[in-house]
Scaffold this motif. Sequence first.
Motif, PDB file in Angstrom:
ATOM      1  N   ARG A  62       4.499  -5.740   6.802  1.00  0.00           N
ATOM      2  CA  ARG A  62       5.195  -6.488   7.865  1.00  0.00           C
ATOM      3  C   ARG A  62       5.592  -5.560   9.004  1.00  0.00           C
ATOM      4  NH1 ARG A  62       9.943 -10.025   5.318  1.00  0.00           N
ATOM      5  NH2 ARG A  62      10.554 -10.110   7.525  1.00  0.00           N
ATOM      6  N   ALA A  63       6.071  -4.376   8.685  1.00  0.00           N
ATOM      7  CA  ALA A  63       6.429  -3.411   9.731  1.00  0.00           C
ATOM      8  C   ALA A  63       5.191  -2.961  10.496  1.00  0.00           C
ATOM      9  CB  ALA A  63       7.145  -2.218   9.116  1.00  0.00           C
ATOM     10  N   TRP A  64       4.097  -2.742   9.779  1.00  0.00           N
ATOM     11  CA  TRP A  64       2.861  -2.320  10.426  1.00  0.00           C
ATOM     12  C   TRP A  64       2.345  -3.365  11.418  1.00  0.00           C
ATOM     13  CZ3 TRP A  64      -0.255  -0.141   5.637  1.00  0.00           C
ATOM     14  CH2 TRP A  64       0.261   1.120   5.310  1.00  0.00           C
ATOM     15  N   GLN A  65       2.615  -4.617  11.159  1.00  0.00           N
ATOM     16  CA  GLN A  65       2.191  -5.671  12.087  1.00  0.00           C
ATOM     17  C   GLN A  65       2.819  -5.488  13.465  1.00  0.00           C
ATOM     18  OE1 GLN A  65       3.163  -9.380  10.181  1.00  0.00           O
ATOM     19  NE2 GLN A  65       1.590  -9.150   8.594  1.00  0.00           N
ATOM     20  N   HIS A  66       3.937  -4.751  13.502  1.00  0.00           N
ATOM     21  CA  HIS A  66       4.645  -4.486  14.756  1.00  0.00           C
ATOM     22  C   HIS A  66       4.510  -3.016  15.178  1.00  0.00           C
ATOM     23  CE1 HIS A  66       6.760  -8.425  14.797  1.00  0.00           C
ATOM     24  NE2 HIS A  66       6.647  -8.309  13.487  1.00  0.00           N
ATOM     25  N   ASP A  67       3.587  -2.297  14.572  1.00  0.00           N
ATOM     26  CA  ASP A  67       3.339  -0.887  14.894  1.00  0.00           C
ATOM     27  C   ASP A  67       4.569  -0.011  14.647  1.00  0.00           C
ATOM     28  OD1 ASP A  67       0.909  -1.861  15.720  1.00  0.00           O
ATOM     29  OD2 ASP A  67       1.220  -1.493  17.847  1.00  0.00           O
ATOM     30  N   VAL A  68       5.284  -0.271  13.577  1.00  0.00           N
ATOM     31  CA  VAL A  68       6.454   0.529  13.216  1.00  0.00           C
ATOM     32  C   VAL A  68       6.099   1.369  12.000  1.00  0.00           C
ATOM     33  CG1 VAL A  68       8.840   0.470  12.382  1.00  0.00           C
ATOM     34  CG2 VAL A  68       8.117  -1.062  14.214  1.00  0.00           C
ATOM     35  N   GLN A  69       6.472   2.645  12.036  1.00  0.00           N
ATOM     36  CA  GLN A  69       6.112   3.598  10.989  1.00  0.00           C
ATOM     37  C   GLN A  69       6.942   3.378   9.723  1.00  0.00           C
ATOM     38  OE1 GLN A  69       4.866   7.655  12.816  1.00  0.00           O
ATOM     39  NE2 GLN A  69       6.792   7.129  13.820  1.00  0.00           N
ATOM     40  N   VAL A  70       6.295   3.636   8.578  1.00  0.00           N
ATOM     41  CA  VAL A  70       6.929   3.392   7.276  1.00  0.00           C
ATOM     42  C   VAL A  70       6.565   4.493   6.295  1.00  0.00           C
ATOM     43  CG1 VAL A  70       7.132   1.807   5.310  1.00  0.00           C
ATOM     44  CG2 VAL A  70       6.763   0.881   7.604  1.00  0.00           C
ATOM     45  N   MET A  71       7.558   4.951   5.537  1.00  0.00           N
ATOM     46  CA  MET A  71       7.298   5.633   4.278  1.00  0.00           C
ATOM     47  C   MET A  71       8.105   4.915   3.208  1.00  0.00           C
ATOM     48  SD  MET A  71       9.246   9.305   4.625  1.00  0.00           S
ATOM     49  CE  MET A  71      10.921   9.459   5.260  1.00  0.00           C
ATOM     50  N   VAL A  72       7.735   5.132   1.967  1.00  0.00           N
ATOM     51  CA  VAL A  72       8.317   4.370   0.856  1.00  0.00           C
ATOM     52  C   VAL A  72       8.942   5.339  -0.136  1.00  0.00           C
ATOM     53  CG1 VAL A  72       7.831   2.778  -1.040  1.00  0.00           C
ATOM     54  CG2 VAL A  72       6.641   2.515   1.156  1.00  0.00           C
ATOM     55  N   GLU A  73      10.178   5.062  -0.511  1.00  0.00           N
ATOM     56  CA  GLU A  73      10.890   5.937  -1.435  1.00  0.00           C
ATOM     57  C   GLU A  73      10.555   5.579  -2.882  1.00  0.00           C
ATOM     58  OE1 GLU A  73      15.059   6.150  -0.514  1.00  0.00           O
ATOM     59  OE2 GLU A  73      14.672   6.398   1.636  1.00  0.00           O
ATOM     60  N   GLY A  74      10.633   6.607  -3.745  1.00  0.00           N
ATOM     61  CA  GLY A  74      10.258   6.404  -5.138  1.00  0.00           C
ATOM     62  C   GLY A  74      11.201   7.088  -6.104  1.00  0.00           C
ATOM     63  N   ASP A  88      -5.493   9.114  13.923  1.00  0.00           N
ATOM     64  CA  ASP A  88      -6.082   8.099  13.047  1.00  0.00           C
ATOM     65  C   ASP A  88      -5.211   7.840  11.819  1.00  0.00           C
ATOM     66  OD1 ASP A  88      -8.177   7.962  14.817  1.00  0.00           O
ATOM     67  OD2 ASP A  88      -9.561   9.158  13.602  1.00  0.00           O
ATOM     68  N   GLU A  89      -4.628   8.906  11.259  1.00  0.00           N
ATOM     69  CA  GLU A  89      -3.773   8.736  10.082  1.00  0.00           C
ATOM     70  C   GLU A  89      -2.488   7.985  10.442  1.00  0.00           C
ATOM     71  OE1 GLU A  89      -4.293  10.060   6.560  1.00  0.00           O
ATOM     72  OE2 GLU A  89      -6.170   9.510   7.538  1.00  0.00           O
ATOM     73  N   VAL A  90      -1.915   8.277  11.603  1.00  0.00           N
ATOM     74  CA  VAL A  90      -0.721   7.561  12.049  1.00  0.00           C
ATOM     75  C   VAL A  90      -1.053   6.101  12.324  1.00  0.00           C
ATOM     76  CG1 VAL A  90       1.010   7.378  13.894  1.00  0.00           C
ATOM     77  CG2 VAL A  90       0.417   9.625  12.959  1.00  0.00           C
ATOM     78  N   ALA A  91      -2.186   5.853  12.965  1.00  0.00           N
ATOM     79  CA  ALA A  91      -2.590   4.480  13.261  1.00  0.00           C
ATOM     80  C   ALA A  91      -2.806   3.683  11.985  1.00  0.00           C
ATOM     81  CB  ALA A  91      -3.865   4.485  14.104  1.00  0.00           C
ATOM     82  N   ARG A  92      -3.354   4.315  10.999  1.00  0.00           N
ATOM     83  CA  ARG A  92      -3.614   3.643   9.726  1.00  0.00           C
ATOM     84  C   ARG A  92      -2.331   3.399   8.930  1.00  0.00           C
ATOM     85  NH1 ARG A  92      -7.955   5.759   5.153  1.00  0.00           N
ATOM     86  NH2 ARG A  92      -7.222   4.459   3.431  1.00  0.00           N
ATOM     87  N   GLY A  93      -1.309   4.201   9.171  1.00  0.00           N
ATOM     88  CA  GLY A  93      -0.062   4.076   8.417  1.00  0.00           C
ATOM     89  C   GLY A  93       0.046   5.040   7.268  1.00  0.00           C
ATOM     90  N   ARG A  94      -0.942   5.908   7.128  1.00  0.00           N
ATOM     91  CA  ARG A  94      -0.951   6.856   6.020  1.00  0.00           C
ATOM     92  C   ARG A  94      -0.206   8.152   6.370  1.00  0.00           C
ATOM     93  NH1 ARG A  94      -6.639   7.666   3.058  1.00  0.00           N
ATOM     94  NH2 ARG A  94      -7.057   8.922   4.930  1.00  0.00           N
ATOM     95  N   MET A  95       0.247   8.254   7.612  1.00  0.00           N
ATOM     96  CA  MET A  95       1.033   9.401   8.062  1.00  0.00           C
ATOM     97  C   MET A  95       2.084   8.887   9.036  1.00  0.00           C
ATOM     98  SD  MET A  95      -0.234  12.759  10.229  1.00  0.00           S
ATOM     99  CE  MET A  95      -1.086  13.535   8.838  1.00  0.00           C
ATOM    100  N   ILE A  96       3.268   9.493   9.002  1.00  0.00           N
ATOM    101  CA  ILE A  96       4.280   9.171   9.988  1.00  0.00           C
ATOM    102  C   ILE A  96       4.739  10.457  10.680  1.00  0.00           C
ATOM    103  CG2 ILE A  96       5.066   7.150   8.685  1.00  0.00           C
ATOM    104  CD1 ILE A  96       7.634   8.734   8.013  1.00  0.00           C
ATOM    105  N   ILE A  97       5.189  10.287  11.926  1.00  0.00           N
ATOM    106  CA  ILE A  97       5.817  11.373  12.680  1.00  0.00           C
ATOM    107  C   ILE A  97       7.205  10.866  13.066  1.00  0.00           C
ATOM    108  CG2 ILE A  97       5.708  12.832  14.737  1.00  0.00           C
ATOM    109  CD1 ILE A  97       2.682  12.460  14.731  1.00  0.00           C
ATOM    110  N   PRO A  98       8.231  11.149  12.254  1.00  0.00           N
ATOM    111  CA  PRO A  98       9.573  10.634  12.566  1.00  0.00           C
ATOM    112  C   PRO A  98      10.112  11.333  13.810  1.00  0.00           C
ATOM    113  CG  PRO A  98       9.423  11.481  10.293  1.00  0.00           C
ATOM    114  CD  PRO A  98       8.234  11.972  11.043  1.00  0.00           C
TER     115      PRO A  98
END
Length: 480
Positions: free
Chosen positions: A288-300, A70-80
């Motif tokens: 935009r990436a999520w629209q294609h089911d691609v995993q994302v994390m954001v650098e800070g 569920d977390e991966v599907a939501r985008g709140r978790m990634i598994i690289p």
Amino acid sequence: MTSLNLSPTPASPATKSAQTASTALRTAWIAKRQGQPNVSQMHYARQGVITEEMEYVARRENLPADLIKDEVARGRMIIPANINHPNLEPMAIGIASKCKVNANIGASPNSSDINEEIDKLRMAIKYGADTLMDLSTGGGNLDEIRTAVINNSPIPIGTVPIYQALESVHGSIENLDAQDFLHIIEKHAQQGVDYMTIHAGILIEHLPLVKDRLTGIVSRGGGIMAQWMLHHHKQNPLFSHYDDIIEIFKRYDVSFSLGDSLRPGCQHDASDAAQLAELKTLGQLTRRAWQHDVQVMVEGPGHVPMDQIEFNVKKQMEECSEAPFYVLGPLVTDIAPGYDHITSAIGAAMAGWYGTAMLCYVTPKEHLGLPDAEDVRNGLIAYKIAAHAADIARHRPGARDRDDELSRARYNFDWNKQFDLSLDPERAREYHDQTLPADIYKTAEFCSMCGPKFCPMQTKVDADKLSELEEFLAKEGSSV
């Protein structure tokens, strides 16, 4: 919901050597996905499929597999987990999982070579790096260095393809075009890179916002993109061709690590208009990436005063729809060259506490030179401390168990167990043995600080005596 075959019980990356392709953990899992147009973990999660990687992560994190899905599907978790990295031991980056630590290595034209980079990789794995970025810009054949790193790594590997794109045109910004970027990005994906820093968020309209900064643009990739836009007077080609990059990432299951090209490089520049303008763009790119089911994390960032760290974490969650945040430091002061693994670990612990998913380590050589293997060790230990402190502060189940066990060993003068439970057993043993090296002192009820007569932990009060004391106090009351 569909559940794929279960994987073996995960082993610690720190105790495993690289596997051959024929015996690699993920070989059979990946074979089932060959030829599919989208093989990303997010794509399967959104179809209700629990992949073997998700099952593996669930056991490592001691969390339900359904929660991981569920977390991966939501985008709140990634598994690289690139399909071309079969010897990978899957891990997760997200607020629901333990706070992770990334280590950076990389050869430069001035120093290091492939053998030294493999030594750094092994040091990083030994001391608990959860992921590793190869930031090589020279010092040998970049493709050979990257391939060697991936083949020897059970942990996810990240890269910054813009570096090799510039190298491929011999450092000539004017000759660099969008196809050069896309060619290198696909090459990295084919080699098995699990996540890539893509500097797509810095736009041509953002550049005037840096004019009042003390340190301008400190991101190496951001600087390259800024120079390109200033020379060509065109929009960032990584932004313009973002959909092309998405298509590449879908085919190999590469995760975006959206680069913060305008991160602050000093306290003065923190949380300024340039940084926040890019962050808003990074949020748009995430969705935009999520629209294609691609995993994302954001650098800070970067460099941030302590009183602004919570704001930065919460702002990223708001702008980027809670995609995992991956921060460099942040450094909370700028006056300690040679000790920036400390100044940044302070900020990293706070950022992890407020909800950052992964911390990018800083070594003592930051701002001064290329780190060696010992710098990797020192940077990693500082950040493992920060990440673990954040997990305790966030009250993650079981996070404090090791601390309590070590404390019991310390109170019982079980020196060997205390060493074994520490983040760096070799260093703990080394410091103890500098003054009391003989084996007899491994059971002694003192160390060299207090000596045999002044250690307060020698004051042992048994249960019977405590009961007697309690009865006495109950009778005498306030007259004592």
